[in-house]
Design a protein around this motif. Structure first.
Motif, PDB file in Angstrom:
ATOM      1  N   ALA A  11       0.851  -1.188   0.000  1.00  8.26           N
ATOM      2  CA  ALA A  11       0.000   0.000   0.000  1.00  8.26           C
ATOM      3  C   ALA A  11       0.885   1.237   0.000  1.00  8.26           C
ATOM      4  O   ALA A  11       2.052   1.184   0.415  1.00  8.26           O
ATOM      5  CB  ALA A  11      -0.909  -0.002   1.233  1.00  8.26           C
ATOM      6  N   PRO A  12       0.370   2.368  -0.487  1.00  7.47           N
ATOM      7  CA  PRO A  12       1.159   3.596  -0.473  1.00  7.47           C
ATOM      8  C   PRO A  12       1.705   3.887   0.926  1.00  7.47           C
ATOM      9  O   PRO A  12       0.982   3.801   1.918  1.00  7.47           O
ATOM     10  CB  PRO A  12       0.144   4.658  -0.907  1.00  7.47           C
ATOM     11  CG  PRO A  12      -0.805   3.909  -1.790  1.00  7.47           C
ATOM     12  CD  PRO A  12      -0.943   2.554  -1.138  1.00  7.47           C
ATOM     13  N   GLY A  13       2.999   4.175   0.965  1.00  2.15           N
ATOM     14  CA  GLY A  13       3.645   4.475   2.236  1.00  2.15           C
ATOM     15  C   GLY A  13       4.306   3.292   2.901  1.00  2.15           C
ATOM     16  O   GLY A  13       5.079   3.469   3.852  1.00  2.15           O
ATOM     17  N   ASP A  14       4.026   2.063   2.437  1.00  2.00           N
ATOM     18  CA  ASP A  14       4.682   0.891   3.017  1.00  2.00           C
ATOM     19  C   ASP A  14       6.190   0.974   2.796  1.00  2.00           C
ATOM     20  O   ASP A  14       6.658   1.471   1.761  1.00  2.00           O
ATOM     21  CB  ASP A  14       4.157  -0.394   2.379  1.00  2.00           C
ATOM     22  CG  ASP A  14       2.821  -0.835   2.943  1.00  2.00           C
ATOM     23  OD1 ASP A  14       2.403  -0.288   3.983  1.00  2.00           O
ATOM     24  OD2 ASP A  14       2.178  -1.718   2.335  1.00  2.00           O
ATOM     25  N   LEU A  15       6.929   0.455   3.754  1.00  2.00           N
ATOM     26  CA  LEU A  15       8.390   0.458   3.677  1.00  2.00           C
ATOM     27  C   LEU A  15       8.888  -0.883   3.138  1.00  2.00           C
ATOM     28  O   LEU A  15       8.448  -1.947   3.581  1.00  2.00           O
ATOM     29  CB  LEU A  15       8.985   0.700   5.067  1.00  2.00           C
ATOM     30  CG  LEU A  15      10.506   0.671   5.191  1.00  2.00           C
ATOM     31  CD1 LEU A  15      11.145   1.795   4.385  1.00  2.00           C
ATOM     32  CD2 LEU A  15      10.916   0.758   6.666  1.00  2.00           C
ATOM     33  N   VAL A  16       9.818  -0.822   2.174  1.00  2.00           N
ATOM     34  CA  VAL A  16      10.425  -2.021   1.587  1.00  2.00           C
ATOM     35  C   VAL A  16      11.944  -1.905   1.683  1.00  2.00           C
ATOM     36  O   VAL A  16      12.510  -0.854   1.376  1.00  2.00           O
ATOM     37  CB  VAL A  16      10.011  -2.186   0.108  1.00  2.00           C
ATOM     38  CG1 VAL A  16      10.762  -3.358  -0.528  1.00  2.00           C
ATOM     39  CG2 VAL A  16       8.505  -2.405  -0.019  1.00  2.00           C
ATOM     40  N   LEU A  31       8.130   1.019  -6.025  1.00  2.71           N
ATOM     41  CA  LEU A  31       7.719   2.423  -6.093  1.00  2.71           C
ATOM     42  C   LEU A  31       6.387   2.582  -6.813  1.00  2.71           C
ATOM     43  O   LEU A  31       5.545   3.401  -6.423  1.00  2.71           O
ATOM     44  CB  LEU A  31       8.797   3.252  -6.797  1.00  2.71           C
ATOM     45  CG  LEU A  31      10.093   3.464  -6.019  1.00  2.71           C
ATOM     46  CD1 LEU A  31      11.160   4.053  -6.933  1.00  2.71           C
ATOM     47  CD2 LEU A  31       9.868   4.377  -4.816  1.00  2.71           C
ATOM     48  N   ALA A  32       6.187   1.799  -7.860  1.00  4.29           N
ATOM     49  CA  ALA A  32       4.932   1.872  -8.605  1.00  4.29           C
ATOM     50  C   ALA A  32       3.743   1.508  -7.728  1.00  4.29           C
ATOM     51  O   ALA A  32       2.617   1.958  -7.968  1.00  4.29           O
ATOM     52  CB  ALA A  32       4.989   0.957  -9.822  1.00  4.29           C
ATOM     53  N   ALA A  33       3.993   0.702  -6.686  1.00  3.20           N
ATOM     54  CA  ALA A  33       2.935   0.326  -5.742  1.00  3.20           C
ATOM     55  C   ALA A  33       2.755   1.379  -4.654  1.00  3.20           C
ATOM     56  O   ALA A  33       1.888   1.227  -3.795  1.00  3.20           O
ATOM     57  CB  ALA A  33       3.253  -1.023  -5.120  1.00  3.20           C
ATOM     58  N   GLY A  34       3.596   2.414  -4.677  1.00  3.06           N
ATOM     59  CA  GLY A  34       3.472   3.485  -3.696  1.00  3.06           C
ATOM     60  C   GLY A  34       4.365   3.348  -2.485  1.00  3.06           C
ATOM     61  O   GLY A  34       4.260   4.137  -1.540  1.00  3.06           O
ATOM     62  N   ALA A  35       5.248   2.345  -2.505  1.00  2.00           N
ATOM     63  CA  ALA A  35       6.087   2.080  -1.340  1.00  2.00           C
ATOM     64  C   ALA A  35       7.242   3.072  -1.213  1.00  2.00           C
ATOM     65  O   ALA A  35       7.636   3.729  -2.182  1.00  2.00           O
ATOM     66  CB  ALA A  35       6.635   0.661  -1.406  1.00  2.00           C
ATOM     67  N   ARG A  36       7.775   3.150  -0.010  1.00  3.72           N
ATOM     68  CA  ARG A  36       9.065   3.788   0.254  1.00  3.72           C
ATOM     69  C   ARG A  36      10.114   2.693   0.210  1.00  3.72           C
ATOM     70  O   ARG A  36       9.915   1.621   0.778  1.00  3.72           O
ATOM     71  CB  ARG A  36       9.075   4.451   1.628  1.00  3.72           C
ATOM     72  CG  ARG A  36       8.078   5.583   1.787  1.00  3.72           C
ATOM     73  CD  ARG A  36       8.071   6.115   3.212  1.00  3.72           C
ATOM     74  NE  ARG A  36       7.525   5.148   4.139  1.00  3.72           N
ATOM     75  CZ  ARG A  36       8.124   4.727   5.248  1.00  3.72           C
ATOM     76  NH1 ARG A  36       9.345   5.175   5.561  1.00  3.72           N
ATOM     77  NH2 ARG A  36       7.545   3.862   6.047  1.00  3.72           N
ATOM     78  N   VAL A  37      11.222   2.930  -0.458  1.00  5.12           N
ATOM     79  CA  VAL A  37      12.186   1.855  -0.711  1.00  5.12           C
ATOM     80  C   VAL A  37      13.573   2.253  -0.213  1.00  5.12           C
ATOM     81  O   VAL A  37      14.091   3.321  -0.566  1.00  5.12           O
ATOM     82  CB  VAL A  37      12.259   1.512  -2.208  1.00  5.12           C
ATOM     83  CG1 VAL A  37      13.161   0.298  -2.425  1.00  5.12           C
ATOM     84  CG2 VAL A  37      10.865   1.235  -2.775  1.00  5.12           C
ATOM     85  N   GLY A 121      12.826   1.810  10.412  1.00  8.68           N
ATOM     86  CA  GLY A 121      11.582   1.199  10.859  1.00  8.68           C
ATOM     87  C   GLY A 121      11.425  -0.211  10.329  1.00  8.68           C
ATOM     88  O   GLY A 121      12.276  -0.728   9.598  1.00  8.68           O
ATOM     89  N   ILE A 122      10.336  -0.855  10.695  1.00  2.15           N
ATOM     90  CA  ILE A 122      10.069  -2.230  10.296  1.00  2.15           C
ATOM     91  C   ILE A 122       9.468  -2.242   8.892  1.00  2.15           C
ATOM     92  O   ILE A 122       8.431  -1.624   8.647  1.00  2.15           O
ATOM     93  CB  ILE A 122       9.101  -2.914  11.284  1.00  2.15           C
ATOM     94  CG1 ILE A 122       9.739  -2.991  12.673  1.00  2.15           C
ATOM     95  CG2 ILE A 122       8.728  -4.314  10.794  1.00  2.15           C
ATOM     96  CD1 ILE A 122       8.813  -3.500  13.748  1.00  2.15           C
ATOM     97  N   PRO A 123      10.098  -2.952   7.961  1.00  2.09           N
ATOM     98  CA  PRO A 123       9.568  -2.968   6.588  1.00  2.09           C
ATOM     99  C   PRO A 123       8.358  -3.881   6.444  1.00  2.09           C
ATOM    100  O   PRO A 123       8.246  -4.894   7.135  1.00  2.09           O
ATOM    101  CB  PRO A 123      10.744  -3.508   5.770  1.00  2.09           C
ATOM    102  CG  PRO A 123      11.453  -4.419   6.731  1.00  2.09           C
ATOM    103  CD  PRO A 123      11.330  -3.751   8.078  1.00  2.09           C
ATOM    104  N   ARG A 124       7.480  -3.521   5.538  1.00  2.00           N
ATOM    105  CA  ARG A 124       6.373  -4.419   5.194  1.00  2.00           C
ATOM    106  C   ARG A 124       6.904  -5.609   4.405  1.00  2.00           C
ATOM    107  O   ARG A 124       6.377  -6.711   4.500  1.00  2.00           O
ATOM    108  CB  ARG A 124       5.352  -3.639   4.361  1.00  2.00           C
ATOM    109  CG  ARG A 124       4.181  -4.463   3.829  1.00  2.00           C
ATOM    110  CD  ARG A 124       3.174  -4.810   4.904  1.00  2.00           C
ATOM    111  NE  ARG A 124       2.091  -5.623   4.372  1.00  2.00           N
ATOM    112  CZ  ARG A 124       1.010  -5.130   3.757  1.00  2.00           C
ATOM    113  NH1 ARG A 124       0.881  -3.814   3.607  1.00  2.00           N
ATOM    114  NH2 ARG A 124       0.071  -5.931   3.320  1.00  2.00           N
TER     115      ARG A 124
END
Length: 215
Positions: A11-16, A31-37, A121-124
Motif C-alpha cells: 500500500a502507499p507508504g509501506d516500507l520495503v 515504487l509503482a505500488a506506492g512504497a518507500r524503498v 523502521g520495520i519494513p512491510r
C-alpha cells in the motif's frame, strides 16, 4: 524475479528493504505500488546508477553498503561479466557460476538488518538477493519483521534450510515459493515450513532456483 504477488499487497507508504538492489528494477516495481524503498547495494558503480535513476525521488534511499551478521568490512568478489552475480560468499563461485570470471575484489562496509530497522523502521517487505550470502544477512536480524524473501539454488539447499530454521526461530510461520523467474507463488495459499522443505528436497533438478517467502 518480480514477486507480483507481494508487490500487489503493498500500500502507499509501506516500507520495503531491497537488499541487493542492483540497478533498481525491483525498486521500480515497489515504487509503482506506492512504497518507500531503501535500496541496499554494495557495489559503488551500481549504487551510483541507483542514485542517478532515482534522483529527486524522496521515497528512495540508497545505502552503499553490504549486509551481514555484524557491522564491519568485508571483501566482495565482482564479476565484470555479470555484476548481478557479485558475491561475498566464496562457495557461490564454485556452483553453477564456476565458469564466471571473478576479476575484481572490493572492500565493502557492512551493516545489519537490525541497524536498518533501527534507522528506518520495520519494513512491510524485505527482499534479499545476495548471491549465496543469505545466511549471514539473516543472522543480522534479531526479531521478526514483515514478509521476507530470499533466493535459493539447488546446489546450496542446506544453506536455504538453515535460513528457513533461522526465520522459524524469529517467529515466521507461513511460507511460499516462487520458482525461477515465475512471478507467482508455487502454492495458492501460504503453507507450513515442512511443505517447503519437502518440495525442495524431492526436486532432483540440479538447476532448481527461485525465492522462498516467509511471513
Amino acid at each position: 524475479m518480480t514477486p507480483h504477488t507481494v508487490v500487489n499487497t503493498l500500500a502507499p507508504g509501506d516500507l520495503v528493504f531491497d537488499v541487493g538492489a542492483n540497478r533498481g528494477n525491483m525498486a521500480e516495481a515497489f515504487l509503482a505500488a506506492g512504497a518507500r524503498v531503501v535500496c541496499i547495494e554494495p557495489q559503488p558503480h551500481l549504487a551510483a546508477v541507483l542514485r542517478q535513476r532515482f534522483a529527486g525521488n524522496s521515497r528512495v534511499t540508497v545505502i552503499e553498503k553490504g549486509l551481514g551478521s555484524l557491522r564491519g568490512r568485508s571483501s566482495m568478489s565482482v564479476s565484470s561479466q555479470a555484476d548481478i552475480l557479485s558475491t561475498f560468499a566464496e562457495h557461490w563461485k564454485v556452483g553453477r557460476f564456476k565458469d564466471m570470471v571473478w576479476d575484481q575484489q572490493i572492500e565493502v562496509q557492512i551493516t545489519t538488518l537490525d541497524d536498518l530497522v533501527a534507522e528506518f523502521g520495520i519494513p512491510r517487505f524485505c527482499k534479499i538477493d545476495v548471491e549465496g550470502f543469505e545466511r549471514e544477512v539473516v543472522k543480522g536480524l534479531s526479531s521478526k519483521i514483515g514478509v521476507l524473501s530470499y533466493e535459493f539454488t539447488a546446489e546450496y539447499r542446506d544453506h536455504s534450510m538453515e535460513v528457513l530454521e533461522m526465520l522459524i526461530r524469529l517467529g515466521y510461520r507461513q511460507f511460499n515459493v516462487s520458482l525461477g523467474d515465475q512471478p507467482d507463488f508455487q502454492w495458492p495459499e501460504w503453507v507450513p515450513y515442512y511443505e517447503v522443505v519437502e518440495a525442495l528436497t524431492l526436486s532432483q533438478s540440479p538447476e532448481l532456483w527461485g525465492d522462498i517467502y516467509a511471513r
